[in-house]
Structure formats: C-alpha cells, structure tokens
Design a protein around this motif. Structure first.
Motif, PDB file in Angstrom:
ATOM      1  N   LYS A  71       4.510  10.198   7.765  1.00  0.00           N
ATOM      2  CA  LYS A  71       4.345  10.206   9.227  1.00  0.00           C
ATOM      3  C   LYS A  71       3.296   9.173   9.651  1.00  0.00           C
ATOM      4  CE  LYS A  71       3.755  13.616  12.923  1.00  0.00           C
ATOM      5  NZ  LYS A  71       3.421  15.019  13.223  1.00  0.00           N
ATOM      6  N   TYR A  72       2.214   9.086   8.879  1.00  0.00           N
ATOM      7  CA  TYR A  72       1.149   8.104   9.157  1.00  0.00           C
ATOM      8  C   TYR A  72       1.734   6.696   9.158  1.00  0.00           C
ATOM      9  CZ  TYR A  72      -2.848   5.028   8.129  1.00  0.00           C
ATOM     10  OH  TYR A  72      -3.764   4.003   8.159  1.00  0.00           O
ATOM     11  N   TRP A  73       2.472   6.350   8.097  1.00  0.00           N
ATOM     12  CA  TRP A  73       3.000   4.988   7.988  1.00  0.00           C
ATOM     13  C   TRP A  73       4.003   4.696   9.099  1.00  0.00           C
ATOM     14  CZ3 TRP A  73       0.201   1.992   5.198  1.00  0.00           C
ATOM     15  CH2 TRP A  73      -0.436   2.453   4.045  1.00  0.00           C
ATOM     16  N   ASP A  74       4.811   5.709   9.426  1.00  0.00           N
ATOM     17  CA  ASP A  74       5.860   5.497  10.431  1.00  0.00           C
ATOM     18  C   ASP A  74       5.280   5.225  11.814  1.00  0.00           C
ATOM     19  OD1 ASP A  74       8.714   5.414  10.891  1.00  0.00           O
ATOM     20  OD2 ASP A  74       8.423   7.197  12.135  1.00  0.00           O
ATOM     21  N   LYS A  75       4.071   5.723  12.071  1.00  0.00           N
ATOM     22  CA  LYS A  75       3.448   5.537  13.389  1.00  0.00           C
ATOM     23  C   LYS A  75       2.731   4.197  13.515  1.00  0.00           C
ATOM     24  CE  LYS A  75       2.634  10.282  14.901  1.00  0.00           C
ATOM     25  NZ  LYS A  75       1.590  11.293  15.185  1.00  0.00           N
ATOM     26  N   LYS A  99       0.278  15.128  -3.999  1.00  0.00           N
ATOM     27  CA  LYS A  99      -1.038  15.704  -3.665  1.00  0.00           C
ATOM     28  C   LYS A  99      -2.175  14.681  -3.733  1.00  0.00           C
ATOM     29  CE  LYS A  99      -1.771  17.327  -8.415  1.00  0.00           C
ATOM     30  NZ  LYS A  99      -1.967  18.517  -9.275  1.00  0.00           N
ATOM     31  N   HIS A 100      -1.908  13.545  -4.387  1.00  0.00           N
ATOM     32  CA  HIS A 100      -2.958  12.531  -4.526  1.00  0.00           C
ATOM     33  C   HIS A 100      -2.864  11.419  -3.479  1.00  0.00           C
ATOM     34  CE1 HIS A 100      -4.200  14.475  -8.129  1.00  0.00           C
ATOM     35  NE2 HIS A 100      -3.122  14.157  -8.819  1.00  0.00           N
ATOM     36  N   ARG A 101      -1.864  11.497  -2.597  1.00  0.00           N
ATOM     37  CA  ARG A 101      -1.666  10.434  -1.599  1.00  0.00           C
ATOM     38  C   ARG A 101      -2.566  10.669  -0.388  1.00  0.00           C
ATOM     39  NH1 ARG A 101       4.991  10.504  -1.925  1.00  0.00           N
ATOM     40  NH2 ARG A 101       5.060  10.214  -4.219  1.00  0.00           N
ATOM     41  N   ALA A 102      -3.211   9.600   0.059  1.00  0.00           N
ATOM     42  CA  ALA A 102      -4.135   9.718   1.196  1.00  0.00           C
ATOM     43  C   ALA A 102      -3.415   9.656   2.538  1.00  0.00           C
ATOM     44  CB  ALA A 102      -5.190   8.617   1.111  1.00  0.00           C
ATOM     45  N   TYR A 103      -2.217   9.079   2.554  1.00  0.00           N
ATOM     46  CA  TYR A 103      -1.516   8.849   3.817  1.00  0.00           C
ATOM     47  C   TYR A 103      -0.085   9.389   3.732  1.00  0.00           C
ATOM     48  CZ  TYR A 103      -5.482   5.712   4.365  1.00  0.00           C
ATOM     49  OH  TYR A 103      -6.754   5.200   4.429  1.00  0.00           O
ATOM     50  N   SER A 104       0.315  10.090   4.776  1.00  0.00           N
ATOM     51  CA  SER A 104       1.645  10.698   4.809  1.00  0.00           C
ATOM     52  C   SER A 104       2.697   9.703   5.286  1.00  0.00           C
ATOM     53  CB  SER A 104       1.639  11.901   5.751  1.00  0.00           C
ATOM     54  OG  SER A 104       1.407  11.451   7.092  1.00  0.00           O
ATOM     55  N   ALA A 118     -10.318  -3.292  11.112  1.00  0.00           N
ATOM     56  CA  ALA A 118     -11.485  -2.929  10.288  1.00  0.00           C
ATOM     57  C   ALA A 118     -11.388  -1.505   9.746  1.00  0.00           C
ATOM     58  CB  ALA A 118     -12.767  -3.153  11.087  1.00  0.00           C
ATOM     59  N   PHE A 119     -12.324  -0.628  10.137  1.00  0.00           N
ATOM     60  CA  PHE A 119     -12.394   0.722   9.574  1.00  0.00           C
ATOM     61  C   PHE A 119     -11.193   1.591   9.945  1.00  0.00           C
ATOM     62  CE2 PHE A 119     -14.131   0.970  13.776  1.00  0.00           C
ATOM     63  CZ  PHE A 119     -13.797   2.229  14.246  1.00  0.00           C
ATOM     64  N   LEU A 120     -10.347   1.128  10.883  1.00  0.00           N
ATOM     65  CA  LEU A 120      -9.165   1.886  11.290  1.00  0.00           C
ATOM     66  C   LEU A 120      -7.929   1.529  10.462  1.00  0.00           C
ATOM     67  CD1 LEU A 120      -9.711   1.699  15.152  1.00  0.00           C
ATOM     68  CD2 LEU A 120     -10.093   3.675  13.667  1.00  0.00           C
ATOM     69  N   ARG A 121      -8.083   0.659   9.479  1.00  0.00           N
ATOM     70  CA  ARG A 121      -6.982   0.303   8.587  1.00  0.00           C
ATOM     71  C   ARG A 121      -7.016   1.192   7.341  1.00  0.00           C
ATOM     72  NH1 ARG A 121      -4.595  -4.354  10.059  1.00  0.00           N
ATOM     73  NH2 ARG A 121      -3.754  -4.792   8.000  1.00  0.00           N
ATOM     74  N   TYR A 171       0.825  -1.212   0.000  1.00  0.00           N
ATOM     75  CA  TYR A 171       0.000   0.000   0.000  1.00  0.00           C
ATOM     76  C   TYR A 171       0.862   1.267   0.000  1.00  0.00           C
ATOM     77  CZ  TYR A 171      -4.564   2.288   0.929  1.00  0.00           C
ATOM     78  OH  TYR A 171      -5.726   3.022   0.840  1.00  0.00           O
ATOM     79  N   HIS A 172       1.851   1.278   0.886  1.00  0.00           N
ATOM     80  CA  HIS A 172       2.734   2.448   0.976  1.00  0.00           C
ATOM     81  C   HIS A 172       3.427   2.680  -0.360  1.00  0.00           C
ATOM     82  CE1 HIS A 172       6.835   4.120   1.545  1.00  0.00           C
ATOM     83  NE2 HIS A 172       6.204   4.987   2.308  1.00  0.00           N
ATOM     84  N   HIS A 173       3.960   1.624  -0.956  1.00  0.00           N
ATOM     85  CA  HIS A 173       4.627   1.749  -2.261  1.00  0.00           C
ATOM     86  C   HIS A 173       3.637   2.231  -3.320  1.00  0.00           C
ATOM     87  CE1 HIS A 173       6.919   0.898  -5.858  1.00  0.00           C
ATOM     88  NE2 HIS A 173       5.923   0.139  -6.290  1.00  0.00           N
ATOM     89  N   SER A 174       2.420   1.682  -3.286  1.00  0.00           N
ATOM     90  CA  SER A 174       1.415   2.059  -4.284  1.00  0.00           C
ATOM     91  C   SER A 174       1.158   3.558  -4.252  1.00  0.00           C
ATOM     92  CB  SER A 174       0.101   1.316  -4.027  1.00  0.00           C
ATOM     93  OG  SER A 174       0.291  -0.077  -4.102  1.00  0.00           O
ATOM     94  N   GLU A 175       1.127   4.129  -3.048  1.00  0.00           N
ATOM     95  CA  GLU A 175       0.889   5.577  -2.950  1.00  0.00           C
ATOM     96  C   GLU A 175       2.081   6.393  -3.445  1.00  0.00           C
ATOM     97  OE1 GLU A 175      -2.763   6.965  -0.795  1.00  0.00           O
ATOM     98  OE2 GLU A 175      -1.069   7.191   0.591  1.00  0.00           O
ATOM     99  N   THR A 176       3.270   5.825  -3.372  1.00  0.00           N
ATOM    100  CA  THR A 176       4.433   6.558  -3.907  1.00  0.00           C
ATOM    101  C   THR A 176       4.398   6.609  -5.432  1.00  0.00           C
ATOM    102  OG1 THR A 176       5.936   4.645  -4.058  1.00  0.00           O
ATOM    103  CG2 THR A 176       5.874   5.828  -1.950  1.00  0.00           C
ATOM    104  N   LEU A 177       3.545   5.808  -6.056  1.00  0.00           N
ATOM    105  CA  LEU A 177       3.381   5.856  -7.514  1.00  0.00           C
ATOM    106  C   LEU A 177       2.509   7.039  -7.934  1.00  0.00           C
ATOM    107  CD1 LEU A 177       2.742   2.045  -8.213  1.00  0.00           C
ATOM    108  CD2 LEU A 177       4.904   3.286  -8.370  1.00  0.00           C
TER     109      LEU A 177
END
Length: 486
Positions: free
Chosen positions: A293-297, A286-291, A441-444, A276-282
C-alpha cells in the motif's frame, strides 16, 4: 572492525558504496544478476554501433569529481570528458528550434531575442539557482535523510518559501514566452515529477543546466561505470556477475546471508542497490519496512519507451541531444502523472552520440537513441512499441525536413516489461521515486532498515533521489551509515 559486506546490484550507487566500504577496509562483494555491471547504465553493441541503454546526460561534473577525489583520483584518470557545444536543441515546429549554448552569456542572448527583457531575468534566476545549488549539492544532499532537522540550516531557513512554492509557478511569474517556460521547466523532469509538483528550491537543476553545462564522456556514459568498476577492483572489491540474489536471510533480527543462484552466502552486512521495492520482497513479510500500500501511494518517476537505432547515413538538423517539444507538454504530463495512459501525442527526446563520439557508429553512419517518457505500469506490447516508433520517426522527419525511415539498418526497443525483467523495477519505472515535497530527504524510504539490523539500501528510490549524481552520493551516504551502525 573489518566486515564481510554483500552488495546486491552493480549500478552507480552500488559501485559507489562498494568503493567507500572497501576503502574503509571491509571485504566487499557485489552480486549482479545480469552478465555485465552497470545496472540501468549498461551498453548495447550491435553491428559496429554502441548505445548507452540507460542514462545519456552527464550533468553536475563537480559531483563526479568529488567522488573520485575521495579516492585521490580524478575523472581524467579514467575517461575523457567532452563539453557539448551547443549543449542541446529544442524543437517546437518544422525547422523551428532553439539552440542552448554551452555558456550563460549566449543563452541570455537567445532568451532576449525571444522575449525582450528575459535575458536579465534569466541571469537573476540562474544566480538564485546557483545559490540553491551551492546549498543543496555541496551540503544538503550529503545528509542521510534520517531527521527533518537535516534540512534546517541558516541558509535553508532564508529559503523556506521555496519549499512551498513550485518550479512552474516560479518560472511562469518571470517568463511569459511559452518556449522559454518549457526550456526552463525541462531540467526538473530529471527529478521525476511535474514542474508544478517540484519545489522551487530545485531550481538548482537550472544552474546544473545553464551554469555548468552538458558533457559527454568519450565512449558514452558506460565509461563512468567502467571507471567505477576499475576503481572498485583497485580497492579490492569482488564483482560477481550472473549472480541472481533470490533471498535475504534474517536471523534474530539481523541480515546474515544471501541466497545467490541457490547457494547460501553468509555475510555480516547486506547492502542492496537493487530496486528498493524488489529488495524488500527478498525478505520475509515480517521483516519488510514498507507495505504494498505504501509503494502504491508513492509518486514514481516515469518509465520510458526507448529505441536504439542504427542509421546508414548521418542525420541532419539535429544535435547530440535534441528535445522535441512540438506538442502540448501539459497534456503529455497529465498522461504520465494524473490519468496514466499511453499519450496520444508524446514529447520525445533523441540522442545522437555519434555527432560527438566517432566510436558510437561506423564512419558515415549515425547512432540514434529515442526516448518517450511514459507512466509506469502501463500495458507494454510489441504492437504499441511499433505504433509509437512510427509516431516519433514521422515527427522527426517532418520537423527536421528529411527522410530517415528508409535509412534504418536496425532498431531495438526497451520499455516497461524490460525494466521489470532486467532490473526488477517497480511498475517498470525508469528513474525511481520522484522528488516531490512529500518525497524529499527524510520523507523518502530509508537508507537503513528499521526492521532488520545490518540491512541497508541505496539508489534512486532512497536518499537523495533520482539521477546519476544523486546515486553516487547515495552510495557514499549509506557507506557512512554502515560505518556508524554496523
């Protein structure tokens, strides 16, 4: 309305999603960067030996059957399933191990011999776990993680306390013997977090273990991938290997194309089953939903150091699946989750598929797969890999009372750097994002992008979570969302 759908990656979730979307009449093409399909579930063949590179445990057979039934098929149409007896063994010391039988009645007897009164307690515990399994695997996990209300049902309301307690506390309140505790805490490790951070409701994994049993698909887990690939092709899916997706193009807020090996491929819908993280780097920032910082936490499931070893003789005193719990579980867990470092004394797992499957190794020889769970993001060097192989092979020899080192024909390794290189895996994780209370669930991370129209995700970093059965379910859930919103 028929759409052109481009899917990134060919792991379990991508193949599942592709099958459902093709069944609905869409034109589906999978783009896989590696030379073979399967994502993390690939195969290594060498000198007559065959190894599953990724998953080696086949649990929750009902989920696989449910998947194939959706296409009027059965697993037996594609591969033969062998129930392991015993399911696995757990080593605690020299020639000191517990065999886990393939049925609850015998497992109860085993528990009773170790701790008086634990047999009846186990039956009660597994009955509760079955009830949770019926609620979770037959219902809750087939919900798309859009709203917290998905978790609120008449059945879950009765179990609210189980979401705020944890597996470790639940098990330890009933069983005092340390061995039994470790055996009962083991299955939730597949969910990627410590038992003390895994909600009690997830005891359904114990029912998957003791209630349903452990299986082996003949010729390995890759047989399931080949089955899904075959089904996908029957449904009209095109699969293109050696096809590296370099960018997801967005126009007017809509996913409109992929850049694959330098070429622009126009499409109506993009579904990524890659990390998922890699997919967003594609995507452009401005189009990424998660920063970052989000992934690192987030709490990620472990990475692994794996070895694939060919032996020139049969290995004694081991089963198809053997767990080596002769060192402190809690200390190793701290080295993964609390203060990440290479563990001084690692627990490890060994699989000898040639105990069950003659096609795994030449006659008279043994195929061995060894796995050490590690914190993701660790420094990975050839020297460290060799050091840890020496640690576990010495322990194997000592615990099983035999010499095996001199019988090694070859060994191949796979670790953090390989997970990153082969699968674009965030920090080299092996199993995705852990299923803790705040990552359920909804928190993922969402199946449907909230920034880009017609962009979707599937796999172990999103709903419902890590593991092969959840990946099959994830593919179904995302296909349903695409049907609804695209």
């Amino acid at each position: 309305m028929k759409k052109n759908i481009a899917i990134i990656g060919s792991g379990f979730s991508s193949l599942a999603g592709a099958c459902y979307l093709a069944q609905s009449g869409h034109a589906v093409t999978i783009y896989e960067k590696n030379s073979t399909v399967g994502g993390r579930a690939r195969q290594l063949k060498k000198e007559g030996f065959t190894f599953d590179i990724g998953p080696t445990w086949y649990w929750m057979p009902d989920v696989f059957e449910r998947f194939f039934k959706d296409f009027d098929k059965k697993t037996s149409d594609y591969y033969e399933l062998i129930k392991l007896s015993p399911a696995y063994q757990v080593y605690f010391g020299i020639n000191d191990f517990v065999l886990i039988a393939d049925n609850l009645s015998e497992i109860k007897n085993t528990f009773e011999k170790i701790e008086t009164g634990s047999g009846e307690k186990l039956e009660a515990f597994i009955n509760e776990a079955k009830n949770n399994y019926d609620i979770a695997i037959k219902d809750l996990v087939y919900r798309p993680g859009i709203s917290p209300l998905e978790l609120i049902t008449f059945e879950t309301a009765k179990k609210i306390n189980q979401f705020f307690s944890n597996i470790s506390k639940d098990v330890r309140s009933r069983f005092k013997n340390k061995r039994l505790v470790q055996i009962l805490e083991f299955p939730v490790l597949f969910l990627g977090a410590k038992p003390s951070n895994t909600p009690s409701f997830y005891s359904f994994m114990n029912y998957a273990d003791f209630g349903l049993g452990t299986f082996h698909p003949k010729n390995g887990m890759y047989s399931v991938i080949l089955a899904m690939e075959s089904l996908a092709k029957e449904l009209g899916v095109q699969i293109k290997t050696n096809s590296n997706v370099e960018k997801i193009e967005v126009d007017n807020g809509k996913a409109c194309a992929l850049i694959v090996n330098g070429n622009i491929i126009n499409t109506d819908v993009v579904l990524s089953g890659a990390d998922y993280h890699h997919s967003e780097t594609l995507l452009d920032q401005k189009h990424r939903a998660y920063s970052e910082k989000y992934w690192d936490k987030k709490t990620f499931a472990p990475s692994s150091l794996l070895f694939y070893v060919g032996f020139d003789k049969k290995i004694e005193n081991v089963e198809h699946h053997s767990l080596f719990f002769d060192v402190d579980f809690d200390v190793h867990a701290q080295d993964i989750y609390d203060k990440p470092k290479w563990p001084d004394e690692p627990l490890f797992y060994a699989s000898f598929p040639s105990k069950t499957d003659e096609n795994s190794a030449p006659k008279g020889k043994e195929a061995g797969i060894f796995l050490i769970p590690l914190a993701p993001g660790l420094n990975d060097t050839p020297e460290l890999r060799e050091q840890y192989f020496e640690k576990i092979i010495s322990r194997l020899e000592k615990l099983t009372q035999q010499e095996v080192r001199k019988n090694i024909i070859f060994k191949e390794s796979f670790c953090v750097n390989d997970f990153i290189k082969e699968y674009n895996s965030y920090k080299g994780n092996a199993y995705g994002m852990a299923n803790t209370l705040l990552q359920t669930a909804f928190l993922r991370p969402k199946l449907k992008s909230n920034k880009v129209k017609d962009l979707y995700f599937t796999g172990q970093l999103t709903v419902p979570g890590p593991g092969v059965p959840p990946s099959l379910i994830s593919g179904k859930l995302v296909a349903q969302l695409i049907e609804k919103y695209s």
